[in-house]
Design an enzyme around this catalytic site. Structure first.
Site, PDB file in Angstrom:
ATOM      1  N   LYS A  27     131.211  16.322 -70.990  1.00 55.22           N
ATOM      2  CA  LYS A  27     131.196  14.844 -70.775  1.00 55.22           C
ATOM      3  C   LYS A  27     132.631  14.475 -71.498  1.00 55.22           C
ATOM      4  O   LYS A  27     133.115  13.406 -70.741  1.00 55.22           O
ATOM      5  CB  LYS A  27     130.079  14.347 -71.731  1.00 55.22           C
ATOM      6  CG  LYS A  27     129.827  12.945 -72.130  1.00 55.22           C
ATOM      7  CD  LYS A  27     128.534  12.771 -72.223  1.00 55.22           C
ATOM      8  CE  LYS A  27     127.979  12.887 -73.611  1.00 55.22           C
ATOM      9  NZ  LYS A  27     128.379  11.976 -74.665  1.00 55.22           N
ATOM     10  N   SER A  28     132.916  14.982 -72.470  1.00 54.62           N
ATOM     11  CA  SER A  28     134.392  14.533 -73.059  1.00 54.62           C
ATOM     12  C   SER A  28     135.306  14.450 -72.108  1.00 54.62           C
ATOM     13  O   SER A  28     136.333  13.661 -72.043  1.00 54.62           O
ATOM     14  CB  SER A  28     134.710  15.197 -74.156  1.00 54.62           C
ATOM     15  OG  SER A  28     133.768  15.196 -75.195  1.00 54.62           O
ATOM     16  N   ARG A  32     137.660  11.464 -69.977  1.00 55.95           N
ATOM     17  CA  ARG A  32     139.118  11.532 -70.099  1.00 55.95           C
ATOM     18  C   ARG A  32     139.726  11.680 -68.654  1.00 55.95           C
ATOM     19  O   ARG A  32     140.861  11.064 -68.117  1.00 55.95           O
ATOM     20  CB  ARG A  32     139.661  12.430 -71.131  1.00 55.95           C
ATOM     21  CG  ARG A  32     139.326  12.463 -72.415  1.00 55.95           C
ATOM     22  CD  ARG A  32     139.413  13.531 -73.257  1.00 55.95           C
ATOM     23  NE  ARG A  32     139.386  13.394 -74.764  1.00 55.95           N
ATOM     24  CZ  ARG A  32     138.199  12.933 -75.228  1.00 55.95           C
ATOM     25  NH1 ARG A  32     136.995  12.984 -74.672  1.00 55.95           N
ATOM     26  NH2 ARG A  32     138.205  12.703 -76.732  1.00 55.95           N
ATOM     27  N   GLY A 100     129.376   5.987 -76.625  1.00 55.05           N
ATOM     28  CA  GLY A 100     130.156   5.755 -77.899  1.00 55.05           C
ATOM     29  C   GLY A 100     131.876   6.119 -77.238  1.00 55.05           C
ATOM     30  O   GLY A 100     132.906   5.552 -77.802  1.00 55.05           O
ATOM     31  N   ASP A 323     128.585  17.977 -82.511  1.00 52.36           N
ATOM     32  CA  ASP A 323     127.436  17.474 -81.423  1.00 52.36           C
ATOM     33  C   ASP A 323     126.339  18.599 -81.469  1.00 52.36           C
ATOM     34  O   ASP A 323     125.234  18.358 -80.831  1.00 52.36           O
ATOM     35  CB  ASP A 323     127.988  17.301 -80.114  1.00 52.36           C
ATOM     36  CG  ASP A 323     128.828  16.213 -80.212  1.00 52.36           C
ATOM     37  OD1 ASP A 323     128.922  15.290 -81.124  1.00 52.36           O
ATOM     38  OD2 ASP A 323     129.579  15.728 -79.185  1.00 52.36           O
ATOM     39  N   LYS A 350     125.992   8.718 -85.060  1.00 52.35           N
ATOM     40  CA  LYS A 350     125.894   9.266 -83.794  1.00 52.35           C
ATOM     41  C   LYS A 350     124.937   8.371 -82.780  1.00 52.35           C
ATOM     42  O   LYS A 350     124.590   7.166 -83.612  1.00 52.35           O
ATOM     43  CB  LYS A 350     125.848  10.466 -83.650  1.00 52.35           C
ATOM     44  CG  LYS A 350     126.860  11.529 -84.197  1.00 52.35           C
ATOM     45  CD  LYS A 350     128.083  11.369 -83.538  1.00 52.35           C
ATOM     46  CE  LYS A 350     129.262  11.947 -84.160  1.00 52.35           C
ATOM     47  NZ  LYS A 350     130.394  11.892 -83.665  1.00 52.35           N
ATOM     48  N   ARG A 354     121.571  11.133 -86.896  1.00 50.59           N
ATOM     49  CA  ARG A 354     120.950  12.575 -86.292  1.00 50.59           C
ATOM     50  C   ARG A 354     120.466  13.307 -87.771  1.00 50.59           C
ATOM     51  O   ARG A 354     119.602  14.228 -87.475  1.00 50.59           O
ATOM     52  CB  ARG A 354     122.006  13.364 -85.724  1.00 50.59           C
ATOM     53  CG  ARG A 354     122.161  12.991 -84.400  1.00 50.59           C
ATOM     54  CD  ARG A 354     123.274  13.560 -83.742  1.00 50.59           C
ATOM     55  NE  ARG A 354     123.232  13.164 -82.193  1.00 50.59           N
ATOM     56  CZ  ARG A 354     124.030  13.345 -81.353  1.00 50.59           C
ATOM     57  NH1 ARG A 354     125.435  13.751 -81.643  1.00 50.59           N
ATOM     58  NH2 ARG A 354     123.907  12.589 -80.206  1.00 50.59           N
ATOM     59  N   ARG A 396     120.373  14.399 -77.677  1.00 48.41           N
ATOM     60  CA  ARG A 396     120.566  15.746 -78.315  1.00 48.41           C
ATOM     61  C   ARG A 396     119.214  15.958 -79.263  1.00 48.41           C
ATOM     62  O   ARG A 396     119.219  17.117 -79.583  1.00 48.41           O
ATOM     63  CB  ARG A 396     122.062  15.828 -79.175  1.00 48.41           C
ATOM     64  CG  ARG A 396     123.166  15.595 -78.257  1.00 48.41           C
ATOM     65  CD  ARG A 396     124.472  16.432 -78.546  1.00 48.41           C
ATOM     66  NE  ARG A 396     125.564  15.759 -78.024  1.00 48.41           N
ATOM     67  CZ  ARG A 396     126.196  15.901 -76.850  1.00 48.41           C
ATOM     68  NH1 ARG A 396     125.485  17.040 -76.198  1.00 48.41           N
ATOM     69  NH2 ARG A 396     127.224  15.416 -76.437  1.00 48.41           N
TER      70      ARG A 396
HETATM   71  C1  S3P Z   1     133.972  13.060 -78.773  1.00 44.72           C
HETATM   72  C2  S3P Z   1     134.250  13.126 -79.971  1.00 44.72           C
HETATM   73  C3  S3P Z   1     133.303  13.328 -81.285  1.00 44.72           C
HETATM   74  C4  S3P Z   1     131.787  13.749 -80.347  1.00 44.72           C
HETATM   75  C5  S3P Z   1     131.443  12.881 -79.339  1.00 44.72           C
HETATM   76  C6  S3P Z   1     132.411  12.920 -78.336  1.00 44.72           C
HETATM   77  C7  S3P Z   1     134.977  12.681 -77.762  1.00 44.72           C
HETATM   78  O1  S3P Z   1     133.099  12.133 -82.043  1.00 44.72           O
HETATM   79  O2  S3P Z   1     130.991  13.568 -81.483  1.00 44.72           O
HETATM   80  O3  S3P Z   1     130.251  13.190 -78.872  1.00 44.72           O
HETATM   81  O4  S3P Z   1     134.587  12.831 -76.430  1.00 44.72           O
HETATM   82  O5  S3P Z   1     135.970  12.479 -78.043  1.00 44.72           O
HETATM   83  P1  S3P Z   1     134.137  11.923 -82.967  1.00 44.72           P
HETATM   84  O6  S3P Z   1     135.512  11.174 -82.366  1.00 44.72           O
HETATM   85  O7  S3P Z   1     133.534  10.842 -83.739  1.00 44.72           O
HETATM   86  O8  S3P Z   1     134.471  13.025 -83.744  1.00 44.72           O
END
Ligand code: S3P
Length: 441
Positions: A27-28, A32, A100, A323, A350, A354, A396
């Protein structure tokens, strides 16, 4: 037979998991790849893309900003980059759904644009803190307003941002990434210092797009004004999605369970270290060549049922497993002895709180535990009870309690599971394929 998406799940107790599984793309990295692809000159091809609701929200937002995106296949994406000055103001607020990461990174991307933007989201996202991103961007000269620290986020486009050196108060890849994205368009050298390492996908991917990002100790440095060149991005499978089956394997793989093509970036794999410390039988086979294609290390992971012992989690491993902590708590509930996690205050902000959500569900399953302000203490048990657990709309939490059924004495019903589609479309089918007795209600 495929499981229709439902509002809740019923998972039968016990059973075993085995076989070979693939899980969806990271996902991350998918978020990007879309954003950097949009800012680049030329056409970026993404394979292994996560076609989950969160990343689709990012794609829709970029389309509303004038970026052409094509889907030759569900997990293949072509982004027609518009270059650093090519985005156009959207005619409506951008809806980031439950995501988020999408909202925070878009704040960095939109702050230096010559047009205004508004970011909104679903009920959960509208409760989440955005000031942590607004503050450093405002230091760069951005004009950003939140509503008492939360969305809607109103951005008055400010094309002349100045570079800053920002020391992050908490390890957050999202804040770091937002500052770097804004820094791309800022005059001068943007620097970010982290209190502890957080996931480094943005830095890796910026380099893959031809941007020079320097790294010394805990500080990153990048000159503004560098152009991004379109590239190909091979997204590995998401370690955070694999995590549910890693724990499922440790709890119930009488025969080995193999997870293939998993991203094993060391800033993500804290859970591996934690499970190994608990005595888990997990073996990694690195895939050679994958680093070059995705700028990310990739491995196949084999896991077998193991007797776990409780541990005290070092705080340094918390950001590297942030996560995965919900499903880690399930492993802890099935381990011999006590497990303690502290320094995990971030879990409270989150998609749900959580810590509270996991404590409530563990209580339903009869697990002795104590909810702490920044963590959780758990005494493991031979077997868990069953009952009705609330996921609080958090993907999650829902998936973690599905895994818990492997060690339960009675069925577990999990309410409010629709948001699993944000990160792991097809989880129910994959879980059933692995051997979990999961039915959508
Ligand atoms: C993420 C960073 C994390 C993670 C989130 C995805 C990202 O959060 O918990 O699910 O893709 O950069 P934080 O930036 O608050 O650490």
């Amino acid at each position: 037979m495929s499981v229709a998406p439902g509002r809740s799940w019923r998972v039968t107790p016990g059973g075993a998991v085995s076989g070979t599984l693939t899980v969806p793309g990271d996902k991350s990295i998918s978020h990007r790849a879309l954003m950097l692809g949009a800012l680049a000159e030329g056409r970026t091809h993404i394979s292994g893309f996560l076609a989950g609701e969160d990343c689709l929200a990012t794609a829709r937002a970029l389309q509303a900003l004038g970026v052409r995106i094509e889907w030759p296949a569900e997990t293949e994406v072509r982004v027609h980059g518009v270059g650093p000055a090519g985005l156009k103001g959207a005619p409506h607020p951008l809806d980031m759904g439950n995501a988020g990461t999408a909202m925070r990174l878009m704040m960095g991307l939109l702050a230096p644009q010559p047009f205004d933007s508004t970011l909104v989201g679903d009920e959960s996202l509208m409760r989440r803190p955005m000031e942590r991103v607004a503050v450093p961007l405002q230091m760069m000269g951005a004009r950003i307003q939140t509503h008492q620290g939360r969305p809607p986020v109103q951005i008055r486009g400010t094309p002349h941002l100045r570079a800053i050196h920002y020391s992050l108060p908490v390890a957050s890849a999202q804040v770091k990434s937002a500052v770097l994205l804004a820094g791309l368009a800022a005059a001068g050298r943007t620097q970010v210092t982290e209190p502890a390492p957080s996931r480094d996908h943005t830095e890796r991917m910026l380099r893959a797009f031809g941007v020079e990002v320097l790294h010394a100790g805990r500080t990153l440095a990048m000159e503004g004004g560098q152009e991004l060149c379109a590239t190909t991005v091979a997204v590995p499978a998401d370690f955070s999605s694999a995590a549910f089956f890693l724990v499922a394997g440790v709890l119930g793989a009488e025969q080995p369970l193999l997870l293939t093509n998993i991203g094993v970036n060391p800033t993500r794999t804290g859970l591996l270290e934690l499970l190994l410390r608990m005595g888990a039988d997990i073996r990694l086979q690195r895939r050679s060549g994958a680093d070059e294609r995705s700028a990310e290390p990739v491995a196949d992971i084999e896991v077998r049922k193991s007797a776990l012992r409780g541990i005290t989690v070092p705080e340094s491993l918390v950001p590297l497993s942030i996560d995965e902590l919900p499903v880690f708590f399930i492993a802890a509930a099935c381990a011999r002895g006590e497990t303690l996690v502290r320094g995990a205050l971030e879990l409270r902000v989150k998609e749900s709180d959580r810590l509270a959500a996991m404590a409530a569900g563990l209580g339903v399953l009869g697990v002795e535990h104590q909810l702490l302000p920044d963590g959780l203490w758990i005494r493991g048990a031979e077997a868990l009870g069953g009952g009705a657990v609330d996921s609080f709309g958090d993907h999650r939490i829902a998936m973690a309690f599905a895994v818990a059924a492997l060690r339960a004495r009675a069925p577990i019903e999990i309410a409010d599971v629709a948001n699993v589609a944000t990160s792991f479309p097809g989880f129910a089918d994959t879980a059933r394929h692995a051997g979990l007795g999961l039915t959508a209600l």
